[in-house]
Design an enzyme around this catalytic site. Structure first.
Site, PDB file in Angstrom:
ATOM      1  N   TYR A   1      38.195  38.736  32.315  1.00 50.71           N
ATOM      2  CA  TYR A   1      36.858  38.378  32.813  1.00 50.71           C
ATOM      3  C   TYR A   1      36.679  36.863  32.780  1.00 50.71           C
ATOM      4  O   TYR A   1      36.282  36.248  33.766  1.00 50.71           O
ATOM      5  CB  TYR A   1      35.826  39.076  31.927  1.00 50.71           C
ATOM      6  CG  TYR A   1      34.385  38.925  32.353  1.00 50.71           C
ATOM      7  CD1 TYR A   1      33.915  39.544  33.501  1.00 50.71           C
ATOM      8  CD2 TYR A   1      33.494  38.176  31.587  1.00 50.71           C
ATOM      9  CE1 TYR A   1      32.584  39.424  33.892  1.00 50.71           C
ATOM     10  CE2 TYR A   1      32.161  38.057  31.959  1.00 50.71           C
ATOM     11  CZ  TYR A   1      31.712  38.685  33.114  1.00 50.71           C
ATOM     12  OH  TYR A   1      30.397  38.554  33.484  1.00 50.71           O
TER      13      TYR A   1
ATOM     14  N   LYS B   1      36.401  34.717  36.185  1.00 53.66           N
ATOM     15  CA  LYS B   1      35.119  34.037  36.432  1.00 53.66           C
ATOM     16  C   LYS B   1      35.306  32.511  36.476  1.00 53.66           C
ATOM     17  O   LYS B   1      34.594  31.822  37.196  1.00 53.66           O
ATOM     18  CB  LYS B   1      34.091  34.420  35.361  1.00 53.66           C
ATOM     19  CG  LYS B   1      33.593  35.866  35.484  1.00 53.66           C
ATOM     20  CD  LYS B   1      32.690  36.061  36.693  1.00 53.66           C
ATOM     21  CE  LYS B   1      32.089  37.453  36.747  1.00 53.66           C
ATOM     22  NZ  LYS B   1      31.179  37.648  37.882  1.00 53.66           N
TER      23      LYS B   1
HETATM   24  N1  LIG Z   1      25.098  41.626  32.137  1.00 52.24           N
HETATM   25  C1  LIG Z   1      25.363  40.405  31.694  1.00 52.24           C
HETATM   26  O1  LIG Z   1      25.117  40.077  30.516  1.00 52.24           O
HETATM   27  C2  LIG Z   1      25.973  39.383  32.623  1.00 52.24           C
HETATM   28  C3  LIG Z   1      26.029  38.049  32.185  1.00 52.24           C
HETATM   29  C4  LIG Z   1      26.603  37.103  33.013  1.00 52.24           C
HETATM   30  C5  LIG Z   1      27.056  37.471  34.269  1.00 52.24           C
HETATM   31  N2  LIG Z   1      26.976  38.766  34.685  1.00 52.24           N
HETATM   32  C6  LIG Z   1      27.471  39.090  36.027  1.00 52.24           C
HETATM   33  O2  LIG Z   1      26.469  39.767  36.750  1.00 52.24           O
HETATM   34  C7  LIG Z   1      27.086  40.562  37.759  1.00 52.24           C
HETATM   35  C8  LIG Z   1      26.511  41.972  37.724  1.00 52.24           C
HETATM   36  O3  LIG Z   1      26.885  42.594  36.499  1.00 52.24           O
HETATM   37  P1  LIG Z   1      25.899  43.562  35.708  1.00 52.24           P
HETATM   38  O4  LIG Z   1      25.783  43.022  34.348  1.00 52.24           O
HETATM   39  O5  LIG Z   1      24.683  43.820  36.506  1.00 52.24           O
HETATM   40  O6  LIG Z   1      26.812  44.873  35.537  1.00 52.24           O
HETATM   41  P2  LIG Z   1      26.855  46.246  36.316  1.00 52.24           P
HETATM   42  O7  LIG Z   1      25.522  46.879  36.368  1.00 52.24           O
HETATM   43  O8  LIG Z   1      27.988  46.993  35.716  1.00 52.24           O
HETATM   44  O9  LIG Z   1      27.223  45.782  37.798  1.00 52.24           O
HETATM   45  C9  LIG Z   1      28.494  45.713  38.322  1.00 52.24           C
HETATM   46  C10 LIG Z   1      28.422  46.284  39.735  1.00 52.24           C
HETATM   47  O10 LIG Z   1      29.698  46.130  40.336  1.00 52.24           O
HETATM   48  C11 LIG Z   1      29.954  47.294  41.089  1.00 52.24           C
HETATM   49  N3  LIG Z   1      31.401  47.514  41.180  1.00 52.24           N
HETATM   50  C12 LIG Z   1      32.264  47.649  40.136  1.00 52.24           C
HETATM   51  N4  LIG Z   1      33.500  47.887  40.601  1.00 52.24           N
HETATM   52  C13 LIG Z   1      33.397  47.898  41.967  1.00 52.24           C
HETATM   53  C14 LIG Z   1      34.332  48.092  43.011  1.00 52.24           C
HETATM   54  N5  LIG Z   1      35.625  48.320  42.750  1.00 52.24           N
HETATM   55  N6  LIG Z   1      33.898  48.051  44.294  1.00 52.24           N
HETATM   56  C15 LIG Z   1      32.580  47.831  44.550  1.00 52.24           C
HETATM   57  N7  LIG Z   1      31.660  47.617  43.612  1.00 52.24           N
HETATM   58  C16 LIG Z   1      32.064  47.660  42.333  1.00 52.24           C
HETATM   59  C17 LIG Z   1      29.308  48.433  40.313  1.00 52.24           C
HETATM   60  O11 LIG Z   1      28.920  49.470  41.198  1.00 52.24           O
HETATM   61  P3  LIG Z   1      29.748  50.854  41.344  1.00 52.24           P
HETATM   62  O12 LIG Z   1      30.056  51.322  39.968  1.00 52.24           O
HETATM   63  O13 LIG Z   1      28.830  51.713  42.137  1.00 52.24           O
HETATM   64  O14 LIG Z   1      30.976  50.497  42.124  1.00 52.24           O
HETATM   65  C18 LIG Z   1      28.078  47.768  39.733  1.00 52.24           C
HETATM   66  O15 LIG Z   1      26.945  48.003  40.512  1.00 52.24           O
HETATM   67  C19 LIG Z   1      28.590  40.499  37.483  1.00 52.24           C
HETATM   68  O16 LIG Z   1      29.181  39.547  38.339  1.00 52.24           O
HETATM   69  C20 LIG Z   1      28.659  40.019  36.054  1.00 52.24           C
HETATM   70  O17 LIG Z   1      29.870  39.353  35.777  1.00 52.24           O
HETATM   71  C21 LIG Z   1      26.442  39.738  33.882  1.00 52.24           C
END
Ligand SMILES: NC(=O)c1ccc[n+]([C@@H]2O[C@H](COP(=O)([O-])OP(=O)(O)OC[C@H]3O[C@@H](n4cnc5c(N)ncnc54)[C@H](OP(=O)(O)O)[C@@H]3O)[C@@H](O)[C@H]2O)c1
Length: 272
Positions: A159, A163
């Site tokens: 990750y 990133k």
């Molecule tokens: N949560 C945090 O603390 C945090 C902090 C910093 C940055 N971020 C970033 O925010 C973004 C969203 O993450 P989140 O925290 O909201 O987590 P999340 O709810 O798990 O979102 C990830 C999304 O990616 C999709 N995904 C995963 N594999 C995929 C694939 N092979 N093809 C198409 N879609 C796919 C998933 O949908 P499906 O399962 O339906 O495919 C899911 O909706 C990410 O880039 C993450 O790195 C999160």
């Protein structure tokens, strides 16, 4: 006609929040992910305020990804705003991670955002030869990155590394596409989403943001013209330390390796 925003990973977490925040501003949302039921539930919410089309595609796989891009271009043309949000965060010892896991993490987190940005952007001065479709430039690309790109995060190395690559891609494109397409880099704080669920179940995280609030703030700041969106939280300290004294930070990480492993690898997931 309404502007279109393509949001990857729109079925949950920050992506769902971003899709809803953009819909509230009148965007027609193109929502993509693998889980069709979740996407349809989000589309149902969006349709109370705007309109949406859902695409179920595994973006880490070449063929479904190519079919998805072709369908978007045929039905809607290139989106006005591309939101590269979907990502995977596999936690664990690097040496226990499978080849497939490594491949998928780099593909989804880094290669897919580059391909989508490239395939939805034309060659300088004209049309891109994509399935015979003439492609105008998207007005904006939003890259959802992470503070894992600002300092090394062992035990989530795939990750952190993917990133970091995404961060550099975004920073390069901010220069290359200047004056044509706006490129905005987003570093969300630790947020309650399916991605962070396992870590939260261990009860080891004290402060965590709400996904809808984070998403609303991202879009508000994007509208205000910010091209780098950050939060003032605890992660500022290691980020700054790594920038000022990388050797010291690496020494500290090694010294705290056991605690770090405990914190980052979900309980029960650690091989003996
Ligand atoms: N949560 C945090 O603390 C945090 C902090 C910093 C940055 N971020 C970033 O925010 C973004 C969203 O993450 P989140 O925290 O909201 O987590 P999340 O709810 O798990 O979102 C990830 C999304 O990616 C999709 N995904 C995963 N594999 C995929 C694939 N092979 N093809 C198409 N879609 C796919 C998933 O949908 P499906 O399962 O339906 O495919 C899911 O909706 C990410 O880039 C993450 O790195 C999160």
């Amino acid at each position: 006609m309404a502007s279109t925003a393509l949001v990857t990973g729109a079925g949950s977490g920050i992506g769902r929040g971003l899709a809803l925040a953009l819909a509230r501003r009148g965007y027609h949302i193109l929502a993509v992910g693998r889980d069709l039921a979740r996407l349809q539930a989000v589309a149902h919410e969006i349709e109370q305020i705007s309109s949406a089309a859902v695409f179920s595609a595994d973006l880490a796989e070449a063929q479904p990804r190519a079919r998805f891009i072709e369908e978007v271009l045929e039905r809607f043309g290139p989106p006005d705003l591309l939101v590269n949000n979907a990502a995977l965060r596999p936690a664990g010892d690097f040496l226990t991670q499978s080849i497939e896991e490594i491949d998928r993490a780099f593909t989804l987190n880094l290669v897919v955002p580059a391909l989508l940005a490239r395939q939805l952007c034309p060659l300088p001065g004209g049309a891109a030869p994509l399935s015979g479709v003439t492609v105008p430039l998207p007005r904006g690309i939003l890259f959802v990155i992470s503070t894992a790109a600002r300092f090394p995060q062992p035990y989530t190395s795939l990750y952190s590394a993917s990133k970091s690559g995404l961060r550099m891609l975004g920073e390069c494109l901010q220069v290359e596409l200047a004056g044509r397409t706006r490129v905005c880099l987003v570093y969300p704080p630790l947020t309650a989403t399916p991605m962070t669920e396992q870590a939260r179940m261990g009860g080891r995280i004290l402060r965590i943001a709400n996904a809808a609030t984070v998403a609303e703030r991202i879009i508000t700041r994007y509208e205000a013209g910010q091209d780098e969106i950050t939060w003032r939280d605890w992660e500022v300290i290691p980020s700054l330390l790594y920038r000022l004294a990388p050797a010291f930070m690496r020494w500290l990480l090694k010294k705290r390796r056991a605690q770090l492993k405990n914190l980052l690898i979900p309980p029960g997931a650690q091989p003996e």
